[in-house]
Design a protein around this motif. Structure first.
Motif: not given
Length: 135
Positions: A12-17, A22-24, A52-53
């Motif tokens: 989910q943090p990847f898709w939120d990015g 943003e690419l996280r 996550w960055v």
């Protein structure tokens, strides 16, 4: 319609990015190495101290195959490149190459790329195009 990935709690943090443009990716706070695909512990040292960055969005073309038999949802996109790119942060990810004719002469290995996002249903999918090309 092209298929859309289904986010999981781990991704989910990847898709939120991607939704934010943003690419996280994840980075281990113990060994300070980046990694991708999302997972709860570092594949390099095993630490669960990860964060996550935001990645730069810049990459190079590592490998690809040109698909002439489109998968369902991609009938109007063929032929298209299924690629592995190496992000500036050193991790590799699978993607598609857009913004350039998908023929070997136009897809030299190590070509500089930049991330772009394509909306598919509820998610934005990261794709890559040649760096410096107009969006």
């Amino acid at each position: 319609m092209k298929p859309a990935p289904k986010p999981t709690p781990e991704t989910q943090p990847f898709w939120d990015g991607t939704a934010a443009g943003e690419l996280r990716i994840q980075r281990c706070q113990s060994c300070e190495r980046h990694y991708f695909y999302p997972r709860p512990s570092c594949p390099h040292c095993g630490s669960d101290q990860v964060e996550w960055v935001r990645a730069s969005g810049r990459a190079t073309l590592y490998s690809y195959v040109i698909n002439h038999r489109p998968a369902p949802g991609f009938e109007d996109a063929g032929p298209y490149a299924i690629a592995v790119v190496e992000l500036e942060e050193g991790v590799r990810m699978m993607t598609n190459i857009v913004g350039v004719e998908n023929v070997p002469e136009k897809l030299p290995l190590d070509m500089e790329l930049q991330v772009v996002f394509e909306r598919r249903g509820d998610v934005s999918v990261p794709l890559f195009e040649p760096a410096g090309e107009p969006r």
